[in-house]
Design a protein around this motif. Structure first.
Motif, PDB file in Angstrom:
ATOM      1  N   GLY A  94      -4.717   2.515   4.097  1.00  0.00           N
ATOM      2  CA  GLY A  94      -5.682   1.783   4.916  1.00  0.00           C
ATOM      3  C   GLY A  94      -5.885   2.377   6.294  1.00  0.00           C
ATOM      4  N   GLY A  95      -5.151   3.441   6.618  1.00  0.00           N
ATOM      5  CA  GLY A  95      -5.301   4.101   7.907  1.00  0.00           C
ATOM      6  C   GLY A  95      -4.346   3.601   8.974  1.00  0.00           C
ATOM      7  N   GLY A  96      -3.525   2.617   8.642  1.00  0.00           N
ATOM      8  CA  GLY A  96      -2.547   2.112   9.600  1.00  0.00           C
ATOM      9  C   GLY A  96      -1.352   3.037   9.700  1.00  0.00           C
ATOM     10  N   GLU A  97      -0.613   2.893  10.749  1.00  0.00           N
ATOM     11  CA  GLU A  97       0.582   3.718  10.941  1.00  0.00           C
ATOM     12  C   GLU A  97       1.827   2.848  10.870  1.00  0.00           C
ATOM     13  N   ARG A  98       2.840   3.339  10.165  1.00  0.00           N
ATOM     14  CA  ARG A  98       4.117   2.642  10.051  1.00  0.00           C
ATOM     15  C   ARG A  98       5.196   3.558  10.614  1.00  0.00           C
ATOM     16  N   VAL A  99       5.898   3.089  11.630  1.00  0.00           N
ATOM     17  CA  VAL A  99       6.948   3.872  12.284  1.00  0.00           C
ATOM     18  C   VAL A  99       8.245   3.724  11.488  1.00  0.00           C
ATOM     19  N   ASN A 100       8.893   4.846  11.197  1.00  0.00           N
ATOM     20  CA  ASN A 100      10.155   4.874  10.458  1.00  0.00           C
ATOM     21  C   ASN A 100      11.309   4.950  11.453  1.00  0.00           C
ATOM     22  N   LEU A 101      11.619   3.816  12.056  1.00  0.00           N
ATOM     23  CA  LEU A 101      12.605   3.755  13.125  1.00  0.00           C
ATOM     24  C   LEU A 101      14.018   4.077  12.631  1.00  0.00           C
ATOM     25  N   LEU A 102      14.376   3.592  11.445  1.00  0.00           N
ATOM     26  CA  LEU A 102      15.716   3.856  10.922  1.00  0.00           C
ATOM     27  C   LEU A 102      15.928   5.353  10.675  1.00  0.00           C
ATOM     28  N   MET A 149       0.835  -1.198   0.000  1.00  0.00           N
ATOM     29  CA  MET A 149       0.000   0.000   0.000  1.00  0.00           C
ATOM     30  C   MET A 149       0.867   1.244   0.000  1.00  0.00           C
ATOM     31  N   ALA A 150       0.427   2.264  -0.689  1.00  0.00           N
ATOM     32  CA  ALA A 150       1.184   3.523  -0.721  1.00  0.00           C
ATOM     33  C   ALA A 150       0.978   4.288   0.580  1.00  0.00           C
ATOM     34  N   LYS A 151       1.964   5.073   0.900  1.00  0.00           N
ATOM     35  CA  LYS A 151       1.919   5.841   2.145  1.00  0.00           C
ATOM     36  C   LYS A 151       1.490   7.271   1.869  1.00  0.00           C
ATOM     37  N   GLN A 152       0.823   7.857   2.835  1.00  0.00           N
ATOM     38  CA  GLN A 152       0.456   9.254   2.755  1.00  0.00           C
ATOM     39  C   GLN A 152       1.462  10.065   3.554  1.00  0.00           C
ATOM     40  N   LYS A 153       1.764  11.249   3.098  1.00  0.00           N
ATOM     41  CA  LYS A 153       2.741  12.124   3.760  1.00  0.00           C
ATOM     42  C   LYS A 153       2.144  12.694   5.049  1.00  0.00           C
ATOM     43  N   THR A 154       2.964  12.670   6.096  1.00  0.00           N
ATOM     44  CA  THR A 154       2.552  13.285   7.364  1.00  0.00           C
ATOM     45  C   THR A 154       3.321  14.586   7.533  1.00  0.00           C
ATOM     46  N   SER A 155       3.133  15.270   8.656  1.00  0.00           N
ATOM     47  CA  SER A 155       3.862  16.512   8.904  1.00  0.00           C
ATOM     48  C   SER A 155       5.349  16.218   9.059  1.00  0.00           C
ATOM     49  N   GLU A 156       6.175  17.238   8.943  1.00  0.00           N
ATOM     50  CA  GLU A 156       7.626  17.082   9.015  1.00  0.00           C
ATOM     51  C   GLU A 156       8.059  16.618  10.405  1.00  0.00           C
ATOM     52  N   PRO A 157       8.921  15.588  10.458  1.00  0.00           N
ATOM     53  CA  PRO A 157       9.410  15.111  11.755  1.00  0.00           C
ATOM     54  C   PRO A 157      10.420  16.086  12.360  1.00  0.00           C
TER      55      PRO A 157
END
Length: 126
Positions: free
Chosen positions: A42-50, A1-9
């Motif tokens: 799909g509304g799920g969240e994926r954490v970008n730990l790296l 699934m493609a990701k949607q952009k969130t606010s700047e970290p």
């Protein structure tokens, strides 16, 4: 699934300060709280730990990679040596021309030494 952009970290000192306030959380929770996550279609969240850990290292002044300007197009470092090609030409790579801020049409004088060839850039004609 493609990701949607969130606010700047968070980055830099803002990131370091935020992490200090979140001392009791896990690293995944800290990454999410600092904005290092994306929301999927799909509304799920994926954490970008790296990305989070890399940003933390950079905020502390630790660079894992050398700056892109010091590498050539394929990521290799310039070694300041070139070889004569089979057709007799000398090819100067992109890493060198970018480092010297050369433009198409720049002219050079070849200075032949006993064991070297020196390129001396000629002043542009105005």
């Amino acid at each position: 699934m493609a990701k949607q952009k969130t606010s700047e970290p968070l980055t830099g000192t803002a990131l370091l300060q935020k992490v200090k306030t979140l001392a009791t959380l896990s690293k995944t929770q800290k990454a999410k709280a600092c904005g290092y996550y994306t929301v999927t279609k799909g509304g799920g969240e994926r954490v970008n730990l790296l990305q989070f850990l890399t940003a933390l290292l950079e905020a502390e002044g630790i660079a894992l990679d050398e700056p892109a300007a010091e590498r050539g197009r394929d990521g290799r470092s310039a070694n300041y040596r070139i070889a004569v090609q089979a057709n007799g030409h000398l090819l100067i790579g992109t890493a060198y021309t970018e480092q010297m801020a050369l433009q198409p049409g720049d002219a050079f004088e070849l200075v032949l030494g006993r064991k070297h060839i020196q390129l001396k850039q000629l002043n542009p004609i105005d």
